[in-house]
Design an enzyme around this catalytic site. Structure first.
Site, short mmCIF file in Angstrom:
data_model
loop_
_atom_site.label_atom_id
_atom_site.label_comp_id
_atom_site.label_asym_id
_atom_site.label_seq_id
_atom_site.Cartn_x
_atom_site.Cartn_y
_atom_site.Cartn_z
N HIS A 196 61.29 -20.57 139.64
CA HIS A 196 61.84 -21.07 138.39
C HIS A 196 62.99 -20.23 137.87
O HIS A 196 63.81 -20.70 137.08
CB HIS A 196 60.72 -21.28 137.38
N GLU A 438 53.90 -34.45 143.06
CA GLU A 438 54.35 -33.17 143.62
C GLU A 438 53.26 -32.47 144.41
O GLU A 438 53.39 -31.31 144.78
CB GLU A 438 54.94 -32.26 142.54
N ASP A 462 57.85 -28.81 144.25
CA ASP A 462 56.44 -28.52 144.51
C ASP A 462 55.92 -29.32 145.70
O ASP A 462 55.08 -28.82 146.45
CB ASP A 462 55.60 -28.81 143.26
N CYS A 509 63.20 -36.03 140.93
CA CYS A 509 63.79 -35.07 140.00
C CYS A 509 63.75 -33.63 140.53
O CYS A 509 64.15 -32.71 139.85
CB CYS A 509 63.09 -35.13 138.64
C1 PEP Z 1 59.39 -30.13 141.12
O1 PEP Z 1 58.35 -29.52 141.41
O2 PEP Z 1 60.13 -30.68 141.95
C2 PEP Z 1 59.83 -30.18 139.72
C3 PEP Z 1 60.85 -30.94 139.37
O3 PEP Z 1 59.17 -29.42 138.80
P1 PEP Z 1 59.35 -27.84 138.66
O4 PEP Z 1 60.51 -27.43 139.52
O5 PEP Z 1 59.58 -27.55 137.22
O6 PEP Z 1 58.05 -27.33 139.16
MG MG Z 2 56.96 -29.02 139.86
#
Ligand code: PEP
Ligand code: MG
Length: 586
Positions: A196, A438, A462, A509
């Protein structure tokens, strides 16, 4: 003095862009102790200074030990006996002596490097007792530095000159709080592409390279650094020719951005007229400005947990409500998908939410944490329903693995709507409810989940992590972490066919959509909505506008026949060079 030589290092590119500037090395407490080399004739004096400081600290610790023993007894005073033992550890003394006498490092720098590495090594052992020892080591380090008269230099919040930040690691919340006016880029020794911290860097449009491995020892106080976030390279002390070539790159990138900016008001439509929805992912309300400037169709993913990461206080229902209302009002009628809290794993706030877990990515994170902490979850759901009176808000639950979780989350949403009704507070309860796909379990069982939701969004960050059994933030396995892996592509293909059969809207996304080649592959697989970081909007739009749907389908068909992510990515690069050569910056 050591000659200053150019050093090029390879890491993992996590946020595109190129920046050049003076180095600022950040140690664990947010202070910098620059590397200073002592002239050969002064080395023995420097060593004497170090020994005096060690003696001084030893007598301070001994005084604390005696005082504590008198007031609180021998057992409590043992803490200080242990500190004294550490200070007198022969290996520690030998390493400090070696650095000062043989490598001519300043006493402050040697103390900082040796003790902080020692503390880090203890922390890594994943043993709570040794983790406490690590704090003792840091304590000794601070005392030694203060005895040496080291001025703890500029804390991050007081930086007022442009710098390139170099650190062992940065947490997502530290990254979120960097002052973009002065921090031009950052590089870290550890970290992977899906962490992140990387996502926040992209949100801030801050060039970044992580997972470089140990390099901070090679940085001197006067180092200049180039960060190439496109290729994952950093250059320490670049020579003139290298500087010139990177300056040319910066100019080329600027002119590409200007050309792409002209696409702002044009639709993300293939050359033969198929409209693809193109929304933006945000972490903070202020990012709506960048989304609108680059013509986003809406917000496809609002990562609300960042409300927790940028403050010491637990956000109240009003804090949630204010943030969501601001976003939806600014997006002026465009849809805003609010993803409920995805805390835990690498997204812990300033205070950890959970006990130490052995495998936090497989532990109490995301919807699991929310469902177990209704005091966190309820205020957020109430705020979402309340803010929905201001525009097109949709709610989405992350990391859904079982149907029971989805039902529980929906039930809670109903209950808070009832509460709002009873209290006479304005709200809307008829908002679309979606889930993120995910976890492979959800992708495989999607035909059951889809009956209970209004829309789907695939979180490829994920999904790749859990399909490939690879920690998204770990530099040691970064080469395995590829959303273009054929196994991930097959799961996406399954989701698309379930989405189509059920006529439920489906978007992607995860970061995968922000890579132009991978975005075309997704469109070819049948995805009709993508959500990307604001910085990637025009780049992805350009790619979509440069191809026909038939070409996308050909790309997808060929990619699905390949057996490794490397082959897929090489093929996609080849297609981008053919169809959208403008996007390739040499
Ligand atoms: C993902 O896991 O692709 C996602 C968009 O969520 P994050 O990156 O915040 O875990
Ligand atoms: Mg995620």
């Amino acid at each position: 003095m050591h000659p200053i030589t150019m050093l090029e290092l390879q890491g993992i590119p996590v946020s595109p862009g190129v920046a050049i500037g003076p180095a600022l090395v950040l140690d664990l407490d947010g202070y910098r102790i620059p590397k200073t080399i002592i002239a050969a004739e002064s080395v023995e004096d420097e060593f004497a200074r170090l020994r005096n400081a060690m003696k001084g600290v030893a007598s301070q610790i001994e005084a604390s030990r005696k005082e504590t023993s008198a007031v609180a007894g021998e057992t409590t005073a043992d803490i200080f006996s242990a500190q004294l033992q550490m200070l007198h550890d022969p290996r520690l003394q030998a390493e400090l002596g070696r650095r000062v006498r043989l490598e001519h490092q300043s006493a402050e720098y040697a103390v900082n490097r040796v003790l902080s590495h020692y503390a880090e090594a203890l922390r890594q052992l994943d043993n709570p007792v040794l983790a406490d020892r690590a704090e003792d080591v840091r304590d000794i380090e601070k005392q030694l530095l203060s005895e040496l008269g080291a001025v703890m230099q500029t804390p991050l919040s007081e930086i007022s000159e442009p710098v390139i930040l170099l650190a062992r690691t940065l947490t997502p919340s530290e990254t979120a709080n960097l002052d973009r006016r002065y921090i031009r880029a950052f590089c870290t020794e550890i970290g992977g592409s899906g962490g992140h911290t990387a996502i926040v860097a992209k949100g801030l449009e801050l060039p970044a390279v992580v997972g470089i491995g140990p390099f901070l020892d090679s940085v001197t106080a006067a180092s200049r650094v180039i960060v190439d976030g496109d290729r994952g390279v950093i250059v320490l002390n670049p020579d003139d020719a290298t500087l010139d070539s990177y300056r040319r790159r910066i100019k080329q990138r600027e002119s590409l951005s200007q050309r792409l900016a002209e696409l702002r008001d044009l639709p993300a439509e293939t050359a033969d007229g198929l409209r693809i929805g193109l929304s933006a992912n945000i972490e903070f309300p202020h990012e709506t400005t960048a989304c609108l400037q680059r013509g986003a169709d809406g917000i496809g993913l609002y990562r609300t947990e960042f409300l927790y990461l940028s403050s010491d206080e637990t956000p109240s229902e009003e804090d949630h409500y204010d943030a969501y209302s601001q976003v939806v009002k600014e997006m002026a009628g465009r849809p805003v998908i609010i993803r409920t809290l995805d805390l835990g794993a690498d997204k812990v706030g300033r205070r950890p939410m959970t006990e130490r877990e052995n495998n936090p990515f497989l532990g109490l994170r995301s919807i699991r944490l929310s469902l177990k902490n209704l005091d966190l979850f309820r205020p957020q759901l109430r705020a979402i329903l309340r803010a929905a009176v201001h525009g097109d808000i949709r709610v989405m639950f992350p990391l859904i693995t079982t149907i029971a979780e989805l039902r529980q989350a929906r039930m809670l949403l109903k209950v808070v709507a009832e509460d709002l009704k009873d209290a006479g507070i304005p709200y809307r309860s008829d908002i679309p409810v979606g889930m993120m796909v995910e976890v492979p379990a959800a992708a495989v069982m999607l035909e059951h989940f889809v009956k209970e939701i209004d829309f789907l969004s695939i979180g490829t960050n994920d999904l790749a992590q859990y399909t490939l059994a690879v920690d998204r933030s770990n530099e040691y396995v970064a080469d395995l972490y590829q959303s273009s892996d054929p196994a991930v592509l097959r799961l996406i293909q399954n989701c698309v066919s379930v989405g189509k059969a059920s006529e439920k809207s489906l978007s992607v996304c995860g970061e995968m959509s922000s890579n132009p080649g991978r975005a075309l592959l997704l469109v070819g697989l049948g995805v009709r909505h993508l959500s990307v970081p604001p910085a990637a909007l025009t780049r992805v739009k350009k790619a979509i506008r440069s191809v026909t749907i038939e070409q996308c389908e050909q790309i997808a068909a060929r990619a699905m026949s390949l057996e490794a992510s490397r082959d897929v990515d090489m093929y996609l690069l080849d297609r981008i060079s053919k169809y959208v050569p403008e996007l390739i910056v040499s």
